[in-house]
Design an enzyme around this catalytic site. Structure first.
Site, mmCIF file in Angstrom:
data_model
loop_
_atom_site.group_PDB
_atom_site.id
_atom_site.type_symbol
_atom_site.label_atom_id
_atom_site.label_comp_id
_atom_site.label_asym_id
_atom_site.label_seq_id
_atom_site.Cartn_x
_atom_site.Cartn_y
_atom_site.Cartn_z
ATOM 1 C CG HIS A 19 40.768 1.853 -42.011
ATOM 2 N ND1 HIS A 19 40.088 2.423 -43.062
ATOM 3 C CD2 HIS A 19 40.475 2.630 -40.938
ATOM 4 C CE1 HIS A 19 39.421 3.484 -42.643
ATOM 5 N NE2 HIS A 19 39.642 3.634 -41.361
ATOM 6 C CG ASN A 66 38.868 8.458 -36.919
ATOM 7 O OD1 ASN A 66 38.932 7.808 -37.960
ATOM 8 N ND2 ASN A 66 38.059 8.130 -35.940
ATOM 9 C CG ASP A 91 40.418 2.097 -46.315
ATOM 10 O OD1 ASP A 91 41.152 2.987 -45.841
ATOM 11 O OD2 ASP A 91 39.307 1.813 -45.832
ATOM 12 C CG ASN A 112 35.642 8.834 -39.713
ATOM 13 O OD1 ASN A 112 34.783 9.608 -40.127
ATOM 14 N ND2 ASN A 112 35.356 7.834 -38.909
#
Length: 192
Positions: A19, A66, A91, A112
Site C-alpha cells: 500500500h 483513507n 498501488d 480508499n
C-alpha cells in the site's frame, strides 16, 4: 507548477508494504531530483523539485491512506492548481505485480486513497500512475494483502518497478498525461 502525490500510510510499520508503494516512488523521485522532504504543510511532507522545465511539489500525505484527499485538495486550492497539474501514484490490485500503467480518470477500484482524492478534488479526471501489486491469494482479505510487506526476495523486481513508476511520473509531468500514456503504457504492454 505540478503536484505529484505518492499515496501511502505514515509510520515505520507501513514501510515496504504494498500500500505504500506511492511513498516509495515519491521518495525515489525526490532523490533523483536532488530534493528532500523538508517542508510540512497540508498535513503532508513536501519536497520542492524541478522535473525538466516544471516546478514540482512532491507530496506524501500524512493523514493515512483513507484521508489522503484532504491534503491533496488543500494543496490544489492553495496553489490554485487544476486537475491537469496533478499526478497521483498508488498501488493497484487490478494490475499484475510490478506492472506500471498511466491513466487519467476512471473509477477508484476500491482504493480508499484514490476515493478520498476524488472526493476532495471533485473529480477523478487527473493523472494516475498505477503500480501493480496483484491480487491477494484466495481467502485473504485484500486489506491485509495490501498492508503486507513485499518479500525480501522481491527487491530487484520492486526496484525496477519503482524506476518505471518514477519514469512514468516524470513523463506525465513533463509531457502531460495524454502524451505520456502512449509511451508508458506501450512499454508496460511490451514488458508482458
Amino acid at each position: 507548477m505540478k503536484l505529484v502525490v505518492g499515496l501511502g500510510n505514515p509510520g515505520e510499520e507501513y514501510a515496504r508494504t504494498r500500500h505504500n508503494v506511492g511513498f516509495v516512488v515519491a521518495d525515489r523521485l525526490a532523490q533523483l531530483a536532488g530534493a528532500s522532504f523538508s517542508a510540512k504543510k497540508f498535513a503532508a511532507e513536501l519536497a520542492e523539485a524541478r522535473l525538466g522545465p516544471e516546478r514540482v511539489w512532491i507530496m506524501k500525505p500524512q493523514t493515512y491512506m483513507n484521508h489522503s484527499g484532504e491534503a491533496v485538495g488543500a494543496a490544489l486550492r492553495f496553489w490554485k492548481l487544476g486537475l491537469d497539474d496533478l499526478v497521483v501514484v498508488h498501488d493497484d490490485l487490478e494490475l499484475d505485480p510490478y506492472r506500471v500503467q498511466l491513466k487519467v480518470g476512471g473509477g477508484h477500484g476500491g482504493h480508499n486513497g484514490v476515493k478520498s482524492v476524488n472526493a476532495h478534488v471533485g473529480s477523478p479526471e487527473y493523472a494516475r500512475v498505477r503500480v501493480g501489486v496483484g491480487r491477494p491469494p484466495p481467502r485473504m482479505d485484500p486489506a491485509d494483502y495490501v498492508l503486507g510487506k513485499f518479500a525480501k526476495g522481491e527487491d530487484a523486481e520492486l526496484d525496477l518497478c519503482v524506476e518505471q513508476a518514477v519514469e512514468a511520473t516524470r513523463l506525465a509531468v513533463e509531457l502531460g498525461a495524454a502524451r505520456a500514456m502512449n509511451q508508458v503504457n506501450r512499454r508496460s504492454r511490451a514488458a508482458e
